[in-house]
Design an enzyme around this catalytic site. Structure first.
Site, PDB file in Angstrom:
ATOM      1  N   HIS A 267       0.879  -1.191   0.000  1.00  0.00           N
ATOM      2  CA  HIS A 267       0.000   0.000   0.000  1.00  0.00           C
ATOM      3  C   HIS A 267       0.906   1.228   0.000  1.00  0.00           C
ATOM      4  CE1 HIS A 267      -3.501   2.356   0.556  1.00  0.00           C
ATOM      5  NE2 HIS A 267      -3.867   2.014   1.771  1.00  0.00           N
ATOM      6  N   HIS A 308      -1.720  -2.274  -9.971  1.00  0.00           N
ATOM      7  CA  HIS A 308      -2.712  -1.659  -9.096  1.00  0.00           C
ATOM      8  C   HIS A 308      -3.968  -2.500  -9.117  1.00  0.00           C
ATOM      9  CE1 HIS A 308      -5.190   1.378  -7.162  1.00  0.00           C
ATOM     10  NE2 HIS A 308      -4.052   1.879  -6.754  1.00  0.00           N
ATOM     11  N   ASP A 366       3.366   5.590  -7.020  1.00  0.00           N
ATOM     12  CA  ASP A 366       4.558   5.474  -6.179  1.00  0.00           C
ATOM     13  C   ASP A 366       5.833   5.294  -6.969  1.00  0.00           C
ATOM     14  OD1 ASP A 366       3.333   5.799  -3.749  1.00  0.00           O
ATOM     15  OD2 ASP A 366       2.590   3.745  -3.779  1.00  0.00           O
TER      16      ASP A 366
HETATM   17  N1  CMC Z   1       5.619  -7.157 -10.301  1.00  0.00           N
HETATM   18  C1  CMC Z   1       5.485  -8.390 -10.830  1.00  0.00           C
HETATM   19  N2  CMC Z   1       4.303  -9.052 -10.931  1.00  0.00           N
HETATM   20  C2  CMC Z   1       3.214  -8.449 -10.447  1.00  0.00           C
HETATM   21  C3  CMC Z   1       3.267  -7.157  -9.880  1.00  0.00           C
HETATM   22  C4  CMC Z   1       4.512  -6.514  -9.809  1.00  0.00           C
HETATM   23  N3  CMC Z   1       4.610  -5.291  -9.276  1.00  0.00           N
HETATM   24  N4  CMC Z   1       2.031  -6.802  -9.487  1.00  0.00           N
HETATM   25  C5  CMC Z   1       1.238  -7.824  -9.783  1.00  0.00           C
HETATM   26  N5  CMC Z   1       1.949  -8.814 -10.377  1.00  0.00           N
HETATM   27  C6  CMC Z   1       1.414 -10.081 -10.887  1.00  0.00           C
HETATM   28  C7  CMC Z   1       1.037 -11.010  -9.739  1.00  0.00           C
HETATM   29  O1  CMC Z   1       2.114 -11.859  -9.390  1.00  0.00           O
HETATM   30  C8  CMC Z   1      -0.137 -11.770 -10.321  1.00  0.00           C
HETATM   31  O2  CMC Z   1       0.402 -12.772 -11.173  1.00  0.00           O
HETATM   32  P1  CMC Z   1      -0.431 -14.146 -11.392  1.00  0.00           P
HETATM   33  O3  CMC Z   1      -1.711 -13.757 -12.063  1.00  0.00           O
HETATM   34  O4  CMC Z   1       0.462 -14.940 -12.273  1.00  0.00           O
HETATM   35  O5  CMC Z   1      -0.635 -14.740 -10.036  1.00  0.00           O
HETATM   36  C9  CMC Z   1      -0.819 -10.736 -11.225  1.00  0.00           C
HETATM   37  O6  CMC Z   1       0.199  -9.781 -11.584  1.00  0.00           O
HETATM   38  C10 CMC Z   1      -1.972 -10.029 -10.554  1.00  0.00           C
HETATM   39  O7  CMC Z   1      -1.477  -9.436  -9.362  1.00  0.00           O
HETATM   40  P2  CMC Z   1      -2.239  -9.421  -7.976  1.00  0.00           P
HETATM   41  O8  CMC Z   1      -1.221  -9.305  -6.883  1.00  0.00           O
HETATM   42  O9  CMC Z   1      -3.223 -10.532  -7.916  1.00  0.00           O
HETATM   43  O10 CMC Z   1      -3.037  -8.061  -8.110  1.00  0.00           O
HETATM   44  P3  CMC Z   1      -3.653  -7.272  -6.927  1.00  0.00           P
HETATM   45  O11 CMC Z   1      -4.697  -6.422  -7.537  1.00  0.00           O
HETATM   46  O12 CMC Z   1      -4.066  -8.162  -5.818  1.00  0.00           O
HETATM   47  O13 CMC Z   1      -2.409  -6.425  -6.372  1.00  0.00           O
HETATM   48  C11 CMC Z   1      -0.831  -4.704  -6.007  1.00  0.00           C
HETATM   49  C12 CMC Z   1      -2.173  -5.104  -6.664  1.00  0.00           C
HETATM   50  C13 CMC Z   1      -0.670  -3.186  -6.086  1.00  0.00           C
HETATM   51  C14 CMC Z   1      -0.845  -5.102  -4.526  1.00  0.00           C
HETATM   52  C15 CMC Z   1       0.312  -5.429  -6.751  1.00  0.00           C
HETATM   53  O14 CMC Z   1       0.301  -5.072  -8.115  1.00  0.00           O
HETATM   54  C16 CMC Z   1       1.677  -5.111  -6.133  1.00  0.00           C
HETATM   55  O15 CMC Z   1       2.054  -5.751  -5.154  1.00  0.00           O
HETATM   56  N6  CMC Z   1       2.434  -4.112  -6.714  1.00  0.00           N
HETATM   57  C17 CMC Z   1       3.694  -3.725  -6.157  1.00  0.00           C
HETATM   58  C18 CMC Z   1       3.461  -2.871  -4.935  1.00  0.00           C
HETATM   59  C19 CMC Z   1       2.985  -1.477  -5.281  1.00  0.00           C
HETATM   60  O16 CMC Z   1       3.536  -0.799  -6.141  1.00  0.00           O
HETATM   61  N7  CMC Z   1       1.960  -1.015  -4.540  1.00  0.00           N
HETATM   62  C20 CMC Z   1       1.453   0.353  -4.655  1.00  0.00           C
HETATM   63  C21 CMC Z   1       0.049   0.425  -5.098  1.00  0.00           C
HETATM   64  S1  CMC Z   1      -0.359   2.121  -5.550  1.00  0.00           S
HETATM   65  C22 CMC Z   1      -0.461   2.939  -4.076  1.00  0.00           C
HETATM   66  C23 CMC Z   1      -1.788   2.835  -3.464  1.00  0.00           C
HETATM   67  O17 CMC Z   1      -2.790   3.220  -4.101  1.00  0.00           O
HETATM   68  O18 CMC Z   1      -1.827   2.402  -2.301  1.00  0.00           O
END
Ligand code: CMC
Length: 431
Positions: A267, A308, A366
């Site tokens: 987050h 995201h 970010d």
């Molecule tokens: N690098 C590599 N792979 C990724 C990434 C990433 N940054 N983000 C998602 N994926 C992959 C993930 O492994 C999954 O793969 P699979 O379908 O094969 O299992 C797929 O993409 C979908 O990801 P998810 O984690 O299920 O998606 P989510 O909607 O639950 O998570 C997230 C969103 C923001 C938590 C995630 O993209 C992440 O951890 N990003 C890095 C951390 C980050 O930059 N966070 C800031 C968010 S913006 C600030 C805010 O608004 O708070």
């Protein structure tokens, strides 16, 4: 809003059951399943709230496919260009932008609340110098509830307004004091001749030894960062604030809970994690290796600042932040900054990579905010505090919206229990 349309649930061997469909102003229709348990004895399972609207709200709207973010209907791009953060704070709280008179009054009210109680300043001495500033923030912001008991009387609109003004005014002071304490420098008292953001920079970077004059380009950049982070619908920390507040808890305690949630690297902690990641990658030549790791299912490494939950085309805040980043680096003569160049290269390669394209992983806000903050002189460990400072405005607006709802119910999710079935406690020698 309820509509005439209905959704029918068909469960094998049972009579169909109907549920009203609610139609929003923008966004997805929602099936109102509040009576599901009573009508069928069933619950829905939606861990992570992937398809569940937890409330009605009039504050912020995100269209993840279009890459659109609206505060009270206004696009974030227009607010970032035409308004200051305090206009946005007023908008989020009161529903409309302030006119000239309202703005003057609001700015003056905020200025009269910028100092914190002298006794609160002593709290800081109780923390280790190397404590993470977010840990300090959780404690100090929560402790506001020990100083302003009247905040508990939030049935009274006047008290709600005072609580909002108080916390919005004090957050910059509390954040700056956390920084000064970690540096071993004296706390700086607020300067009410400065704007909200210029005063924050004065409390962060000024010392009693000489007068500090904030650079207007940097003030504008930081003010815009505040605007971009002010609210973001029902994200994890906002939902935490709402859930905590639904029990009738003190608003400052609720904001403290939100700060704790925001701290996590998935987050608000992502900007700190993103900058650390850029440092770790170190050089443009290492980018392919890290892209490969990010795609490897057996490697826990993720490209921080990418992806995201809601934005699946682009994050509009990231676009604005990229521009601010370029402006700030130019102002400071850092156009050739190593990390900025590295970030651009990482962005370029990731945006062309099949894995990132297919999974719709784009840079989020970010990705650039850490580089901007570092250039301004804000240390990495303080990044999430800056986010918390800005998001407090949204949290308070969302808290007030929730607490004023005549249909308010304490938040209490159900669960799908998969633990041991009922059993008896055996005597100790048979365990
Ligand atoms: N690098 C590599 N792979 C990724 C990434 C990433 N940054 N983000 C998602 N994926 C992959 C993930 O492994 C999954 O793969 P699979 O379908 O094969 O299992 C797929 O993409 C979908 O990801 P998810 O984690 O299920 O998606 P989510 O909607 O639950 O998570 C997230 C969103 C923001 C938590 C995630 O993209 C992440 O951890 N990003 C890095 C951390 C980050 O930059 N966070 C800031 C968010 S913006 C600030 C805010 O608004 O708070």
């Amino acid at each position: 809003m309820a509509s005439e349309r209905k959704a029918t649930l068909i469960i094998e061997g049972r009579e169909p059951v109907e549920f009203p469909i609610m139609t929003p102003v923008h966004g997805n229709d929602c099936i109102d399943i509040r009576t599901l348990g009573a009508k069928t004895g069933l619950f829905t399972y939606d861990s992570g709230f992937l398809s569940t609207a937890a409330c009605e709200s009039t504050i912020t709207f995100i269209d993840g496919d279009k890459g659109e973010l609206l505060y009270r209907g206004y696009p974030i791009e227009q607010l970032a260009e035409k308004c200051e953060f305090l206009d946005v704070a007023y908008l989020l709280k009161h529903g409309e932008l302030p006119n000239v008179e309202q703005k003057k009054t609001f700015v003056n009210i905020i200025k009269t609340h910028t100092m914190i109680h002298e006794q609160m300043a002593r709290f800081y001495q109780g923390f280790r110098r190397d404590a993470h500033p977010m840990a300090v923030m959780v404690g100090v912001v929560g402790a506001l509830s020990a100083f302003y008991h009247e905040a508990e009387n939030f049935a009274d609109q006047t008290q709600r307004n005072i609580s909002f003004n108080r916390i919005v005014a004090k957050l910059p002071t509390i954040v700056a004091m956390a920084y000064k304490y970690s540096m071993g420098e004296p706390f700086m008292y607020p300067r009410n001749d400065l704007s909200y953001t210029a005063n924050f920079m004065h409390m962060m970077f000024g010392t009693p030894c000489e007068k500090y004059e904030p650079n207007p380009v940097l003030v504008h950049a930081l003010d815009t960062i505040f605007t971009l982070h002010a609210d973001h619908e029902q994200n994890a920390s906002t939902s935490t604030v709402r859930l905590a507040g639904s029990s009738g808890a003190n608003p400052y305690a609720c904001i403290s809970a939100g700060i704790g949630c925001l701290w996590g690297p998935a987050h608000g902690g992502a900007n700190e994690a993103c900058l650390k990641m850029l440092e770790q990658i170190g050089d443009v030549s290492h980018v392919p290796e890290y892209i490969k790791r990010a795609k490897d299912k057996n490697d826990s490494f993720k490209l921080m600042g990418f992806g995201h939950r809601v934005y699946k085309n682009f994050d509009p805040r990231a676009k604005l932040m990229r521009k601010i980043c370029a402006d700030v680096l130019q102002e400071l003569g850092l156009e050739n900054d190593r990390l900025f160049k590295l970030a651009l290269e990482l962005e370029r390669i990731a945006l062309e990579d099949e894995y990132f394209v297919e999974k719709k992983l784009y840079p989020n806000v970010d990705f650039y905010s850490g580089i901007v903050q570092k250039a301004i002189g804000i240390p990495t460990s303080m990044f999430t505090c800056i986010f918390a400072l800005a998001r407090t405005v949204g949290w308070m607006a969302q808290w007030e919206e929730m607490i004023s709802d005549p249909d308010l119910k304490i938040g209490r999710p159900r669960q799908l229990y998969v633990g041991a079935s009922r059993r008896d406690v055996p005597p100790i020698n048979q365990r």
